[in-house]
Design a protein around this motif. Structure first.
Motif, mmCIF file in Angstrom:
data_model
loop_
_atom_site.group_PDB
_atom_site.id
_atom_site.type_symbol
_atom_site.label_atom_id
_atom_site.label_comp_id
_atom_site.label_asym_id
_atom_site.label_seq_id
_atom_site.Cartn_x
_atom_site.Cartn_y
_atom_site.Cartn_z
ATOM 1 N N ARG A 290 0.835 -1.211 0.000
ATOM 2 C CA ARG A 290 0.000 0.000 0.000
ATOM 3 C C ARG A 290 0.863 1.252 0.000
ATOM 4 N NH1 ARG A 290 -3.193 -2.640 3.999
ATOM 5 N NH2 ARG A 290 -2.364 -1.232 5.583
ATOM 6 N N ARG A 291 1.947 1.242 0.801
ATOM 7 C CA ARG A 291 2.835 2.395 0.872
ATOM 8 C C ARG A 291 3.512 2.659 -0.475
ATOM 9 N NH1 ARG A 291 5.535 4.284 5.454
ATOM 10 N NH2 ARG A 291 3.741 3.373 6.554
ATOM 11 N N LEU A 292 3.777 1.604 -1.222
ATOM 12 C CA LEU A 292 4.402 1.733 -2.537
ATOM 13 C C LEU A 292 3.575 2.614 -3.467
ATOM 14 C CD1 LEU A 292 6.693 0.630 -4.440
ATOM 15 C CD2 LEU A 292 5.132 -1.229 -5.023
ATOM 16 N N PHE A 293 2.257 2.557 -3.274
ATOM 17 C CA PHE A 293 1.363 3.297 -4.166
ATOM 18 C C PHE A 293 0.855 4.604 -3.553
ATOM 19 C CE2 PHE A 293 1.305 -0.861 -6.113
ATOM 20 C CZ PHE A 293 1.306 -0.551 -7.474
ATOM 21 N N ASP A 294 1.531 5.124 -2.551
ATOM 22 C CA ASP A 294 1.157 6.430 -2.004
ATOM 23 C C ASP A 294 1.143 7.474 -3.122
ATOM 24 O OD1 ASP A 294 0.865 5.501 0.536
ATOM 25 O OD2 ASP A 294 2.728 6.354 1.329
ATOM 26 N N GLY A 295 0.032 8.183 -3.238
ATOM 27 C CA GLY A 295 -0.084 9.208 -4.271
ATOM 28 C C GLY A 295 -0.645 8.701 -5.577
ATOM 29 N N VAL A 296 -0.844 7.377 -5.702
ATOM 30 C CA VAL A 296 -1.435 6.799 -6.920
ATOM 31 C C VAL A 296 -2.856 6.378 -6.571
ATOM 32 C CG1 VAL A 296 -1.264 5.030 -8.700
ATOM 33 C CG2 VAL A 296 0.829 5.991 -7.683
ATOM 34 N N SER A 297 -3.825 7.018 -7.165
ATOM 35 C CA SER A 297 -5.224 6.774 -6.784
ATOM 36 C C SER A 297 -5.692 5.386 -7.210
ATOM 37 C CB SER A 297 -6.140 7.845 -7.403
ATOM 38 O OG SER A 297 -6.052 7.810 -8.806
ATOM 39 N N ASN A 298 -6.545 4.801 -6.368
ATOM 40 C CA ASN A 298 -7.201 3.515 -6.629
ATOM 41 C C ASN A 298 -6.225 2.353 -6.841
ATOM 42 O OD1 ASN A 298 -9.795 4.791 -6.589
ATOM 43 N ND2 ASN A 298 -9.432 5.488 -8.695
ATOM 44 N N ALA A 299 -5.061 2.457 -6.276
ATOM 45 C CA ALA A 299 -4.083 1.371 -6.408
ATOM 46 C C ALA A 299 -3.446 1.131 -5.032
ATOM 47 C CB ALA A 299 -3.019 1.737 -7.436
ATOM 48 N N PRO A 300 -3.064 -0.104 -4.766
ATOM 49 C CA PRO A 300 -3.165 -1.294 -5.615
ATOM 50 C C PRO A 300 -4.545 -1.953 -5.498
ATOM 51 C CG PRO A 300 -2.073 -1.885 -3.587
ATOM 52 C CD PRO A 300 -2.329 -0.401 -3.502
#
Length: 313
Positions: free
Chosen positions: A221-231
């Motif tokens: 989840r932290r990997l996708f900080d700032g990327v909406s609706n992911a993962p």
């Protein structure tokens, strides 16, 4: 006189939340743990557990005993370590002795079991046949709690990026190595020819992941900080081998650590992430009171050697 073994059982209930979970952690039956605590109640003449629904909770007196006993148990561990240190330093004839005896209980996460301990434990058995090293698989948070409460002696834990991993003051942490996780894709996937992947590249993918309570899932989840609706998590499994098979079946992509990972079949590829990189620090933890224990140091040294050998490979 307070029964110290029964105090350890009570501390296990406090740490694990139930008699059944404490029994599992200690390697006893729930009945044996209950009997130890009843014996402690008789000896202290105070109630230590009380019913709460279908379970039990500690009384105020029990919580005080758990808190107060920490120093006593730590002192006893230091005394025991000093005795073992003295006996291992010289034999009966004053000559140097190399025998390492006793028991060091290990807690470790699953990929450390496969990628590190399956090599370390047989070597320890060969080098120190009188040393017992029982191992229990557990998540890092649980491992730290088990070591801190005296239910395990040495823990192997991992820490992903900025995901918090609280370390009590009476524990010593020894860094071992850094592990890398790669995104696993089918070879015909449109991204499979890349040498590295960013979270933006992966924003539309469906994922196979570990359970929500795990540090690995928190890092994803932290990997996708700032990327909406992911993962977008579609499938969940605690076994990374299952993740690989689900990816092979075309059911998503997965982030799988290199530690303990089997060689990939030809139809899968592994690509590291950047911005941020998916890396985790692997460390050993033990109680400060056991720092001078020859048995614990023998196991820790073997784990260090195994970690160096793994990096060299």
């Amino acid at each position: 006189m307070i029964d110290l073994e029964a105090v350890v059982a009570l501390r296990a209930v406090a740490t694990n939340g139930s008699v059944a979970a404490a029994a599992d952690a200690l390697g006893f039956t729930p009945s044996a743990v209950s009997q130890q605590i009843k014996r402690l109640e008789r000896g202290t003449r105070v109630a230590l557990l009380e019913r709460a629904g279908r379970g039990v909770v500690l009384t105020d007196a029990a919580r005080q005993l758990v808190t107060s006993s920490a120093t006593v148990l730590a002192d006893l561990e230091r005394i025991e370590a000093d005795l073992h240190l003295a006996s291992s330093a010289t034999g009966a004839d004053g000559a140097a002795a190399r025998r390492i005896t006793g028991e060091v209980r290990i807690g470790a996460f699953s990929t450390a079991v496969r990628g590190l301990l399956v090599d370390v434990l047989p070597r320890l058995r060969a080098e120190h046949p009188e040393l017992r090293v029982p191992m229990r698989e557990s998540e890092p948070w649980e491992t730290i709690a088990l070591v801190a409460s005296g239910q395990r002696d040495l823990g192997i834990v991992h820490r992903w990026g900025g995901v918090a991993l609280a370390m009590p003051d009476h524990l010593i942490e020894t860094p071992l190595f850094t592990d890398v996780a790669d995104v696993i894709l089918r070879r015909e996937h449109p991204l499979a020819s890349r040498t590295e992947l960013t979270p933006a590249d992966l924003a539309e993918e469906e994922w196979v992941a570990t359970f929500d309570s795990t540090i690995c899932r928190q890092w994803l989840r932290r990997l996708f900080d700032g990327v909406s609706n992911a993962p977008r998590i579609v499938h969940e499994s605690m076994e990374f081998e299952n993740h690989l098979e689900l990816v092979r079946a075309g059911l998503g992509v997965a982030l799988v650590p290199r530690l303990g990972r089997s060689p990939l079949p030809d139809d899968l590829v592994a690509i590291p992430t950047v911005e941020p990189a998916s890396v985790r620090g692997v460390a050993a933890v033990h109680r400060r009171s056991q720092a001078d224990s020859p048995a614990l140091q023998a196991v820790l040294d073997a784990v260090r050697v195994g970690a160096v050998g793994r990096d060299a490979a």
